[in-house]
Write a protein that holds these residues in place. Structure first.
Motif, PDB file in Angstrom:
ATOM      1  N   ARG A   1      17.822 -26.736  -6.730  1.00  0.00           N
ATOM      2  CA  ARG A   1      17.395 -25.984  -7.558  1.00  0.00           C
ATOM      3  C   ARG A   1      15.949 -25.714  -7.334  1.00  0.00           C
ATOM      4  N   SER A   2      15.083 -26.388  -6.413  1.00  0.00           N
ATOM      5  CA  SER A   2      13.853 -26.071  -6.081  1.00  0.00           C
ATOM      6  C   SER A   2      13.892 -24.761  -5.186  1.00  0.00           C
TER       7      SER A   2
ATOM      8  N   SER B   1      14.665 -21.793  -7.067  1.00  0.00           N
ATOM      9  CA  SER B   1      13.549 -21.292  -8.116  1.00  0.00           C
ATOM     10  C   SER B   1      12.606 -20.587  -6.871  1.00  0.00           C
ATOM     11  N   MET B   2      12.364 -21.117  -5.849  1.00  0.00           N
ATOM     12  CA  MET B   2      11.357 -20.675  -4.990  1.00  0.00           C
ATOM     13  C   MET B   2      11.922 -19.265  -4.454  1.00  0.00           C
TER      14      MET B   2
ATOM     15  N   SER C   1      13.750 -16.988  -5.837  1.00  0.00           N
ATOM     16  CA  SER C   1      13.575 -16.113  -6.734  1.00  0.00           C
ATOM     17  C   SER C   1      12.339 -15.291  -6.907  1.00  0.00           C
ATOM     18  N   GLY C   2      11.303 -16.480  -6.811  1.00  0.00           N
ATOM     19  CA  GLY C   2      10.076 -15.847  -6.536  1.00  0.00           C
ATOM     20  C   GLY C   2       9.787 -15.036  -5.653  1.00  0.00           C
TER      21      GLY C   2
ATOM     22  N   GLN D   1      11.976 -13.356  -3.933  1.00  0.00           N
ATOM     23  CA  GLN D   1      12.607 -12.026  -3.929  1.00  0.00           C
ATOM     24  C   GLN D   1      11.721 -11.215  -4.704  1.00  0.00           C
ATOM     25  N   LEU D   2      11.151 -11.440  -5.774  1.00  0.00           N
ATOM     26  CA  LEU D   2      10.113 -10.485  -6.551  1.00  0.00           C
ATOM     27  C   LEU D   2       9.146 -10.100  -5.572  1.00  0.00           C
ATOM     28  N   THR D   3       8.374 -10.927  -4.630  1.00  0.00           N
ATOM     29  CA  THR D   3       7.327 -10.601  -3.862  1.00  0.00           C
ATOM     30  C   THR D   3       8.077  -9.784  -2.760  1.00  0.00           C
TER      31      THR D   3
ATOM     32  N   TYR E   1       8.270  -6.218  -4.077  1.00  0.00           N
ATOM     33  CA  TYR E   1       7.354  -5.206  -4.094  1.00  0.00           C
ATOM     34  C   TYR E   1       6.761  -4.984  -2.694  1.00  0.00           C
TER      35      TYR E   1
ATOM     36  N   MET F   1     -14.594   9.382 -13.971  1.00  0.00           N
ATOM     37  CA  MET F   1     -14.740   8.226 -15.071  1.00  0.00           C
ATOM     38  C   MET F   1     -14.129   9.068 -16.326  1.00  0.00           C
ATOM     39  N   SER F   2     -13.629   8.380 -17.319  1.00  0.00           N
ATOM     40  CA  SER F   2     -13.180   8.955 -18.414  1.00  0.00           C
ATOM     41  C   SER F   2     -14.334   9.372 -19.358  1.00  0.00           C
TER      42      SER F   2
ATOM     43  N   ARG G   1     -15.649   8.884 -22.109  1.00  0.00           N
ATOM     44  CA  ARG G   1     -16.520   8.165 -22.629  1.00  0.00           C
ATOM     45  C   ARG G   1     -17.167   7.177 -21.814  1.00  0.00           C
ATOM     46  N   PHE G   2     -17.076   7.001 -20.731  1.00  0.00           N
ATOM     47  CA  PHE G   2     -17.652   5.877 -19.758  1.00  0.00           C
ATOM     48  C   PHE G   2     -19.148   5.945 -20.019  1.00  0.00           C
ATOM     49  N   LYS G   3     -19.672   4.759 -20.162  1.00  0.00           N
ATOM     50  CA  LYS G   3     -21.001   4.604 -20.455  1.00  0.00           C
ATOM     51  C   LYS G   3     -21.759   4.380 -19.058  1.00  0.00           C
TER      52      LYS G   3
ATOM     53  N   GLY H   1     -15.638   3.295 -23.541  1.00  0.00           N
ATOM     54  CA  GLY H   1     -16.597   3.535 -22.471  1.00  0.00           C
ATOM     55  C   GLY H   1     -16.808   2.277 -21.619  1.00  0.00           C
TER      56      GLY H   1
ATOM     57  N   GLN I   1       9.703 -15.271 -13.625  1.00  0.00           N
ATOM     58  CA  GLN I   1      10.535 -15.488 -12.301  1.00  0.00           C
ATOM     59  C   GLN I   1       9.534 -15.846 -11.097  1.00  0.00           C
TER      60      GLN I   1
ATOM     61  N   GLU J   1       9.282 -24.429  -8.591  1.00  0.00           N
ATOM     62  CA  GLU J   1       9.387 -26.047  -8.515  1.00  0.00           C
ATOM     63  C   GLU J   1       8.094 -26.712  -8.581  1.00  0.00           C
TER      64      GLU J   1
END
Ligand code: SF4
Ligand code: SF4
Lengths: 155, 372
Positions: A9-10, A13-14, A16-17, A19-21, A24, A45-46, A48-50, B152, B193, B199
């Motif tokens: 299980r552990s 679970s690790m 699957s994490g 896998q995500l890393t 990316y 800048m947008s 309205r940016f101050k 802003g 995920q 764990e």
């Protein structure tokens, strides 16, 4: 048996994490962060940016500030000081005019209450945001430009 | 000075954590009495970033003091601003336009999402996982960019004024938020995920720092902290403001009261926030964005108290007005962080020093909110 199950299980679970890393890592896309300062020239800048407070001037060097001091009153920390002068108008009236608009940049909290309070819409917070200076005295700024005048329709 | 001694007469070791320590998320100082690895007592020492905001507000006008609240719990800036604006509006009996209410509610929920994202990112980092930090900030970046386009500022906003909003929302606001929601709904399962089922993460959180319902009540905990102990305290349900009475959402309640329950509550709250925003974002009504309120506000003589639900819990604003001047006679903020921190000794005493980081992460501390 449950010992082995725990390990399984552990590990899963690790993995699957991981896998995500890995996902990316393999599918890298455009960087999400701003590539500052490499993108200084293209960074926008947008609207309205101050950033820096500015007194708007048109091409004829005219601004809309009547010197009413509403922004000075609205400012929560006294960053704005309006110095007035008296001026004789064409029809002979003695009227209050803006002499110097002093803005203490180092005290400003960028709340834009001054912009909101101005009855003539003379102020705006500009997009510029690089404020570093070597001498903090230069952070006390005069916002009305040299030789500028009040726009004629407000006189 | 006895405070500087590191070994007490009875042989316990005094450990000072902070004021500059990454796990305290700001300038907070903890004095911990240790017996070996076991925490015998723990005492937060506050005041390192006290700015006396309440006292300062007494010399500011009602419009000016709102921006101060952005500097308390800076992760819930919009909600804090709403709290003060709400108190002033109810005291003046101003009717806020529907458009402003809708936008305020959307912004409040976006703020909650951004705050929980940052908390999730920091929790991962505190417990030794670096990837959550990047993923959390990736999503939060989109929200702060939306905020920047709306008002802003990215952190210390001053957009909500008594009577409504300072400016109208920009064009394309709804599209931006919709796009974010689509992306984020896709990203949120990744949070589970990566961390929720991990764990190592479970081993460091499940059963750690248990707070019972009675303790939560007696310490005055609120927000996800209290709801993880089964104490129903969502201000949005109990004392609805803005549009919350007409919206469909659930108050997330768990009963375990440990670090993992607090973690779960916040993760599930993110789903509820998405649900709330979805109900509103495509129906922003046209019309005024600000009710007419005098430039110089004077509240009628009396005492006023209103509360809002920030990302950390109940934020209360208590104003006494003398009816004559344009600044409050006395103002008091009830900040959620302070009461939540009060429970720290109940959570950590008797546990291992190593669990302290997990416990602090699960309280979701924002120190300027505690110190004001
Ligand atoms: S900038 Fe506007 S508010 Fe300030 S003194 Fe000039 S006219 Fe008045
Ligand atoms: S932005 Fe706020 S703090 Fe800055 S000058 Fe204007 S009113 Fe004062």
């Amino acid at each position: 048996m449950s010992y082995l199950k725990d390990i399984y299980r552990s590990m899963s679970s690790m993995l699957s994490g991981m896998q995500l890393t890995g996902h990316y890592f393999m599918n890298f896309r455009k960087a999400e962060t701003e590539q500052y300062p490499d993108n200084r020239l293209t960074l926008k800048m947008s609207p309205r940016f101050k950033g820096e407070l500015t007194l708007l001037h048109n091409v004829q060097n005219m601004h809309k500030c009547t010197g009413c001091s509403a922004c000075q009153l609205a400012c929560p920390n006294g960053s704005i000081t309006i110095l007035e002068k008296r001026e004789l108008t064409e029809d002979g009236k003695n009227k209050k005019r803006l002499q110097t608009f002093v803005w203490q940049h180092s005290m400003c909290t960028f709340c834009s209450l001054c912009v909101d309070s101005c009855p003539t819409g003379a102020l705006k917070m500009e997009q510029r945001f690089e404020f570093t200076v070597a001498d903090r005295k230069t952070l006390t700024k005069t916002l009305n430009k040299e030789g500028s005048q009040l726009a004629p329709d407000l006189r | 000075m006895p405070e500087l001694e590191t070994i007490t007469e009875t042989g316990e070791y005094i450990l000072n954590v902070g004021p500059q320590h990454p796990a305290t998320h700001g300038v907070m100082h903890l004095r911990i009495k240790l017996d070996g690895e076991i925490i015998e007592s723990i005492e937060p020492v506050l005041g390192y970033i006290h700015r006396s905001i309440e006292k300062m507000s007494e010399s500011l006008t009602y419009r000016q003091l709102i921006q101060m609240t952005s500097r308390m719990d800076y992760l819930s800036a919009h909600i804090n601003n709403t709290g003060v604006a709400l108190t002033i509006e109810r005291a003046l009996q101003v009717e806020v336009p529907q458009r402003a209410l809708v936008v305020r509610t959307i912004l409040a929920e976006l703020t909650r999402l951004a705050s929980h994202q940052l908390w999730w990112a920091a929790t991962g980092l505190d417990l030794g996982a670096v990837t959550p930090f990047f993923l959390g900030f990736r999503d939060r970046e989109v929200i702060t960019t939306i905020f920047e386009e709306v008002c802003g500022s990215r952190l210390t906003m001053n957009y909500i004024v008594p009577g409504g909003l300072m400016e109208d929302i920009p064009n394309g606001f709804a599209e931006r938020v919709n796009k974010f929601l689509i992306d984020f709904e896709h990203h949120l399962p990744e949070y589970d995920q990566l961390l929720s089922d991990n764990e190592i993460f479970l081993a460091r959180n499940v059963g750690i720092g248990i707070l019972s319902k009675e303790e939560a009540l007696s310490f005055g905990c609120s927000g996800p902290m209290a709801r993880a102990s089964g104490l129903s305290c969502d201000v949005r349900k109990w004392h609805p403001y803005d549009l919350y009475s007409s919206l469909e959402f659930n108050e997330v309640l768990l009963t375990q009261g440990d670090c993992y329950a607090r973690y779960k509550v916040r993760i599930r709250e993110m789903y509820q926030s998405i649900r709330i925003i979805k109900q509103l974002i495509n129906q922003i009504p046209e019309g005024e964005y600000q009710a007419k309120v005098k430039k110089i506000i004077k509240l009628p003589e009396g005492e006023y108290y209103e509360r809002v639900e920030t990302a950390r819990g109940e934020f209360g604003v208590y104003i006494i007005s003398d009816g004559k001047s344009s600044n409050p006679y006395r103002i008091k903020y009830r900040s959620p962080g302070f009461s939540n921190l009060a429970s720290l000794s109940a959570l950590a005493t008797g546990g291992n020093i190593g669990d302290l980081v997990a416990i602090m992460a699960s309280i979701d501390l924002v120190i300027p909110d505690i110190d004001r």
